[in-house]
Design an enzyme around this catalytic site. Structure first.
Site, PDB file in Angstrom:
ATOM      1  NE  ARG A 105      -2.565  -0.121   3.626  1.00 24.14           N
ATOM      2  CZ  ARG A 105      -3.387   0.299   4.554  1.00 24.14           C
ATOM      3  NH1 ARG A 105      -4.693   0.309   4.315  1.00 24.14           N
ATOM      4  NH2 ARG A 105      -2.951   0.710   5.714  1.00 24.14           N
ATOM      5  CB  THR A 109      -2.392   7.257  -2.682  1.00 26.48           C
ATOM      6  OG1 THR A 109      -1.668   6.033  -2.938  1.00 26.48           O
ATOM      7  CG2 THR A 109      -1.581   8.433  -3.192  1.00 26.48           C
ATOM      8  CG  ASP A 201       2.143  -3.415   8.741  1.00 20.51           C
ATOM      9  OD1 ASP A 201       2.150  -2.434   7.981  1.00 20.51           O
ATOM     10  OD2 ASP A 201       2.451  -4.574   8.362  1.00 20.51           O
TER      11      ASP A 201
HETATM   12  C1  PRP Z   1      -1.373  -5.120   4.223  1.00 20.39           C
HETATM   13  C2  PRP Z   1      -2.218  -6.371   4.216  1.00 20.39           C
HETATM   14  C3  PRP Z   1      -3.027  -6.214   2.968  1.00 20.39           C
HETATM   15  C4  PRP Z   1      -3.257  -4.727   2.913  1.00 20.39           C
HETATM   16  C5  PRP Z   1      -4.644  -4.425   3.353  1.00 20.39           C
HETATM   17  O1  PRP Z   1      -0.311  -5.234   3.352  1.00 20.39           O
HETATM   18  O2  PRP Z   1      -1.463  -7.555   4.246  1.00 20.39           O
HETATM   19  O3  PRP Z   1      -2.393  -6.667   1.806  1.00 20.39           O
HETATM   20  O4  PRP Z   1      -2.306  -4.121   3.809  1.00 20.39           O
HETATM   21  O5  PRP Z   1      -4.933  -3.075   3.231  1.00 20.39           O
HETATM   22  P1  PRP Z   1      -5.966  -2.522   2.156  1.00 20.39           P
HETATM   23  O6  PRP Z   1      -7.207  -3.367   2.256  1.00 20.39           O
HETATM   24  O7  PRP Z   1      -6.190  -1.111   2.606  1.00 20.39           O
HETATM   25  O8  PRP Z   1      -5.356  -2.582   0.799  1.00 20.39           O
HETATM   26  P2  PRP Z   1       0.804  -4.106   3.209  1.00 20.39           P
HETATM   27  O9  PRP Z   1       0.442  -3.160   2.126  1.00 20.39           O
HETATM   28  O10 PRP Z   1       1.096  -3.533   4.558  1.00 20.39           O
HETATM   29  O11 PRP Z   1       2.038  -4.926   2.655  1.00 20.39           O
HETATM   30  P3  PRP Z   1       2.920  -6.070   3.349  1.00 20.39           P
HETATM   31  O12 PRP Z   1       2.026  -7.286   3.537  1.00 20.39           O
HETATM   32  O13 PRP Z   1       3.981  -6.312   2.360  1.00 20.39           O
HETATM   33  O14 PRP Z   1       3.424  -5.548   4.661  1.00 20.39           O
HETATM   34  N1  URA Z   2      -2.804  -3.532   6.681  1.00 19.94           N
HETATM   35  C1  URA Z   2      -2.461  -4.059   7.883  1.00 19.94           C
HETATM   36  O1  URA Z   2      -1.527  -4.859   7.971  1.00 19.94           O
HETATM   37  N2  URA Z   2      -3.185  -3.688   8.960  1.00 19.94           N
HETATM   38  C2  URA Z   2      -4.210  -2.847   8.878  1.00 19.94           C
HETATM   39  O2  URA Z   2      -4.831  -2.566   9.915  1.00 19.94           O
HETATM   40  C3  URA Z   2      -4.536  -2.304   7.632  1.00 19.94           C
HETATM   41  C4  URA Z   2      -3.826  -2.674   6.547  1.00 19.94           C
END
Ligand code: PRP
Ligand code: URA
Length: 210
Positions: A105, A109, A201
């Site tokens: 993400r 944004t 997270d």
């Molecule tokens: C987290 C999670 C999802 C996303 C959810 O990933 O594992 O993929 O956020 O958020 P959203 O519904 O608002 O898109 P992140 O982008 O933190 O990446 P990572 O798993 O590599 O840490």
């Molecule tokens: N991604 C995460 O890992 N945690 C949240 O709460 C939202 C997005």
């Protein structure tokens, strides 16, 4: 709640999820609990797999016994945190194929940015189970589902652990054909797109990166 959403409220899952949410939970503990929960979620998401029968012999007599009807499975993990759900699911369904969609993400944004995509070629013949523990804004899962559909998938389910109501509404509207399984529906998103109360997270907690 949208018709396509299944909240898996098994007491073992709820208990383990509470342990995961706690801020003092260790990285090792978080990872182990997610693996255990994923087994239970896999049990639920595969509940409708069709059966056929085969002739076998028990030590006492022949019988027509139920076996899976050969519906082919593919798990697709949304990196990184999806891998925490994937491992337990593969323990239960070891011959499933596996795909990966790398997304992060954008912190400003909250849009999903793709950095990797690799899936099996015959997705149209498989039940595709997409996994990612967190459904927040739904930007990530929506982007992943759009990509996976353009790669041929027609029969798709999505499994997460914690969902925000906003994310459920958004994915239900964008992909009404995809059934969503979650262990919990939390209260809301904060200003940074994090789920409240949530668990923080998921990727950082799973891999100890913060
Ligand atoms: C987290 C999670 C999802 C996303 C959810 O990933 O594992 O993929 O956020 O958020 P959203 O519904 O608002 O898109 P992140 O982008 O933190 O990446 P990572 O798993 O590599 O840490
Ligand atoms: N991604 C995460 O890992 N945690 C949240 O709460 C939202 C997005």
């Amino acid at each position: 709640m949208a018709k396509q959403v299944v909240v898996v409220d098994h007491p073992l899952i709820q208990h383990k999820l509470t342990l995961m949410r706690q801020r003092e939970q260790s990285t090792a503990g978080f990872r182990q609990l997610l693996r255990e929960i994923s087994l239970l979620l896999a049990y639920e998401v595969t509940r409708d797999l069709p059966l056929t029968t085969m002739e076998i012999k028990t030590p006492l007599q022949p019988m027509l016994a139920p076996v899976l009807a050969g519906k082919k499975l593919c798990f697709i993990s949304i990196l990184r945190a999806g891998n925490g759900l994937l491992d337990g699911m593969l323990d239960l369904c070891p011959s499933a194929r596996v795909g990966h969609v790398g997304l992060y993400r954008d912190p400003e944004t909250l849009a999903a940015v793709e950095y990797y995509f690799k899936v099996p070629q015959d997705l149209n013949e498989r039940l595709v189970i997409v996994v990612d523990p967190m459904l927040a804004t739904a930007n990530s899962v929506n982007a992943a589902l759009t990509r996976i559909k353009s790669a041929g998938a027609v029969n798709i389910k999505f499994v997460c652990l914690v969902a925000a109501p906003e994310g459920i509404a958004t994915v239900s509207e964008a992909h009404p054909d995809v059934q969503v399984y979650t262990a919990a529906v939390d209260d809301c998103l904060n200003d940074h797109g994090y789920i409240l109360p949530g668990l923080g997270d998921a990727g950082d907690r799973l891999y100890g990166t913060k």
